[in-house]
Design a protein around this motif. Sequence first.
Motif, PDB file in Angstrom:
ATOM      1  N   GLN A 175       0.822  -1.216   0.000  1.00  0.00           N
ATOM      2  CA  GLN A 175       0.000   0.000   0.000  1.00  0.00           C
ATOM      3  C   GLN A 175       0.852   1.260   0.000  1.00  0.00           C
ATOM      4  N   GLY A 176       2.159   1.108   0.241  1.00  0.00           N
ATOM      5  CA  GLY A 176       3.065   2.253   0.207  1.00  0.00           C
ATOM      6  C   GLY A 176       3.806   2.460   1.524  1.00  0.00           C
ATOM      7  N   ALA A 177       4.750   3.383   1.474  1.00  0.00           N
ATOM      8  CA  ALA A 177       5.628   3.644   2.620  1.00  0.00           C
ATOM      9  C   ALA A 177       4.852   4.140   3.841  1.00  0.00           C
ATOM     10  N   ASP A 178       3.865   5.001   3.646  1.00  0.00           N
ATOM     11  CA  ASP A 178       3.102   5.518   4.793  1.00  0.00           C
ATOM     12  C   ASP A 178       2.309   4.414   5.480  1.00  0.00           C
ATOM     13  N   SER A 179       1.701   3.545   4.693  1.00  0.00           N
ATOM     14  CA  SER A 179       0.938   2.438   5.248  1.00  0.00           C
ATOM     15  C   SER A 179       1.842   1.493   6.028  1.00  0.00           C
ATOM     16  N   GLN A 180       3.013   1.211   5.467  1.00  0.00           N
ATOM     17  CA  GLN A 180       3.927   0.313   6.166  1.00  0.00           C
ATOM     18  C   GLN A 180       4.476   0.966   7.437  1.00  0.00           C
ATOM     19  N   ALA A 181       4.767   2.245   7.393  1.00  0.00           N
ATOM     20  CA  ALA A 181       5.244   2.947   8.593  1.00  0.00           C
ATOM     21  C   ALA A 181       4.186   2.883   9.694  1.00  0.00           C
ATOM     22  N   ASP A 182       2.918   3.033   9.320  1.00  0.00           N
ATOM     23  CA  ASP A 182       1.830   2.931  10.298  1.00  0.00           C
ATOM     24  C   ASP A 182       1.784   1.531  10.908  1.00  0.00           C
ATOM     25  N   PHE A 183       1.906   0.510  10.067  1.00  0.00           N
ATOM     26  CA  PHE A 183       1.921  -0.867  10.564  1.00  0.00           C
ATOM     27  C   PHE A 183       3.084  -1.068  11.537  1.00  0.00           C
ATOM     28  N   LEU A 184       4.274  -0.631  11.137  1.00  0.00           N
ATOM     29  CA  LEU A 184       5.452  -0.821  11.986  1.00  0.00           C
ATOM     30  C   LEU A 184       5.308  -0.075  13.315  1.00  0.00           C
ATOM     31  N   ARG A 185       4.716   1.088  13.286  1.00  0.00           N
ATOM     32  CA  ARG A 185       4.493   1.864  14.526  1.00  0.00           C
ATOM     33  C   ARG A 185       3.528   1.117  15.444  1.00  0.00           C
ATOM     34  N   ARG A 186       2.446   0.592  14.872  1.00  0.00           N
ATOM     35  CA  ARG A 186       1.441  -0.126  15.673  1.00  0.00           C
ATOM     36  C   ARG A 186       1.957  -1.441  16.231  1.00  0.00           C
ATOM     37  N   THR A 187       2.898  -2.059  15.531  1.00  0.00           N
ATOM     38  CA  THR A 187       3.375  -3.378  15.953  1.00  0.00           C
ATOM     39  C   THR A 187       4.765  -3.341  16.581  1.00  0.00           C
ATOM     40  N   GLN A 188       5.296  -2.140  16.819  1.00  0.00           N
ATOM     41  CA  GLN A 188       6.579  -2.029  17.529  1.00  0.00           C
ATOM     42  C   GLN A 188       6.366  -2.563  18.944  1.00  0.00           C
ATOM     43  N   HIS A 189       7.269  -3.391  19.426  1.00  0.00           N
ATOM     44  CA  HIS A 189       7.110  -3.973  20.767  1.00  0.00           C
ATOM     45  C   HIS A 189       6.862  -2.862  21.780  1.00  0.00           C
ATOM     46  N   PRO A 190       5.844  -3.013  22.643  1.00  0.00           N
ATOM     47  CA  PRO A 190       5.470  -1.939  23.569  1.00  0.00           C
ATOM     48  C   PRO A 190       6.579  -1.507  24.528  1.00  0.00           C
ATOM     49  N   ASP A 191       7.543  -2.353  24.800  1.00  0.00           N
ATOM     50  CA  ASP A 191       8.650  -1.968  25.682  1.00  0.00           C
ATOM     51  C   ASP A 191       9.711  -1.149  24.958  1.00  0.00           C
ATOM     52  N   PHE A 192       9.589  -1.040  23.640  1.00  0.00           N
ATOM     53  CA  PHE A 192      10.635  -0.390  22.851  1.00  0.00           C
ATOM     54  C   PHE A 192      10.069   0.623  21.854  1.00  0.00           C
ATOM     55  N   THR A 193       8.967   1.260  22.194  1.00  0.00           N
ATOM     56  CA  THR A 193       8.363   2.238  21.279  1.00  0.00           C
ATOM     57  C   THR A 193       9.269   3.460  21.083  1.00  0.00           C
ATOM     58  N   ASP A 194      10.179   3.696  22.015  1.00  0.00           N
ATOM     59  CA  ASP A 194      11.107   4.817  21.878  1.00  0.00           C
ATOM     60  C   ASP A 194      12.206   4.535  20.857  1.00  0.00           C
ATOM     61  N   ARG A 195      12.243   3.322  20.330  1.00  0.00           N
ATOM     62  CA  ARG A 195      13.280   2.943  19.366  1.00  0.00           C
ATOM     63  C   ARG A 195      12.731   2.802  17.951  1.00  0.00           C
ATOM     64  N   PHE A 196      11.607   3.403  17.679  1.00  0.00           N
ATOM     65  CA  PHE A 196      11.016   3.338  16.345  1.00  0.00           C
ATOM     66  C   PHE A 196      11.891   4.118  15.370  1.00  0.00           C
ATOM     67  N   CYS A 197      12.207   3.533  14.230  1.00  0.00           N
ATOM     68  CA  CYS A 197      13.013   4.196  13.206  1.00  0.00           C
ATOM     69  C   CYS A 197      12.116   4.663  12.071  1.00  0.00           C
ATOM     70  N   ASP A 198      12.352   5.864  11.619  1.00  0.00           N
ATOM     71  CA  ASP A 198      11.623   6.403  10.476  1.00  0.00           C
ATOM     72  C   ASP A 198      12.310   5.915   9.207  1.00  0.00           C
ATOM     73  N   LEU A 199      11.591   5.171   8.398  1.00  0.00           N
ATOM     74  CA  LEU A 199      12.155   4.650   7.157  1.00  0.00           C
ATOM     75  C   LEU A 199      12.004   5.623   5.997  1.00  0.00           C
ATOM     76  N   ASP A 200      11.432   6.805   6.305  1.00  0.00           N
ATOM     77  CA  ASP A 200      11.224   7.839   5.298  1.00  0.00           C
ATOM     78  C   ASP A 200      10.362   7.263   4.188  1.00  0.00           C
ATOM     79  N   ASP A 201      10.854   7.189   2.970  1.00  0.00           N
ATOM     80  CA  ASP A 201      10.042   6.679   1.862  1.00  0.00           C
ATOM     81  C   ASP A 201      10.453   5.267   1.445  1.00  0.00           C
ATOM     82  N   LEU A 202      11.193   4.570   2.309  1.00  0.00           N
ATOM     83  CA  LEU A 202      11.605   3.204   2.003  1.00  0.00           C
ATOM     84  C   LEU A 202      10.503   2.217   2.376  1.00  0.00           C
TER      85      LEU A 202
END
Length: 158
Positions: free
Chosen positions: A60-87
């Motif tokens: 669906q695109g980079a924004d959709s995947q970034a949203d998925f990754l943000r929602r599924t980032q382990h709750p103990d490590f949400t401060d370690r989310f990396c921005d993949l920009d447009d990758l």
Amino acid sequence: MTDLKHHRGMTVRRLAVAVLAAAAAGCSTTVAGTPVAAGGDADTDLVLAYFTALNDAGEQGADSQADFLRRTQHPDFTDRFCDLDDLVVRMAPVASTLRPDPDWKPEKSADAPRGDTYVIAVTVTIRRGTATLGEQIGSQRVVLLGGEAYGFTPCPAE
């Protein structure tokens, strides 16, 4: 003539013994430890579903995947989310490599994540738009916690 047949027979036997010995030496591998089965079909299904959802979001695109990754980032490590920009990343897991990894800790972390940690081999393809930028084989961790699968956002090399 008889000596020639005898000589050939001995040579063939020696060759066969040498090949069998070499094959036995190369194929005999002992792995230390006791095998531990993964948490069963339900855990395998959750881990593989995580990758299916990750890849579907990437389609669906980079924004959709970034949203998925943000929602599924382990709750103990949400401060370690990396921005993949447009990758966009696509991860193709190899189910037969799935195994528990209870002692794993994320880099620079004193603690293991809560939940059941699994490691699995994946082929990672990185895209920007329609262009493939790279592909490599690696390991990915997925943690099952409260019936949900959580991951760790891959971070591009600086």
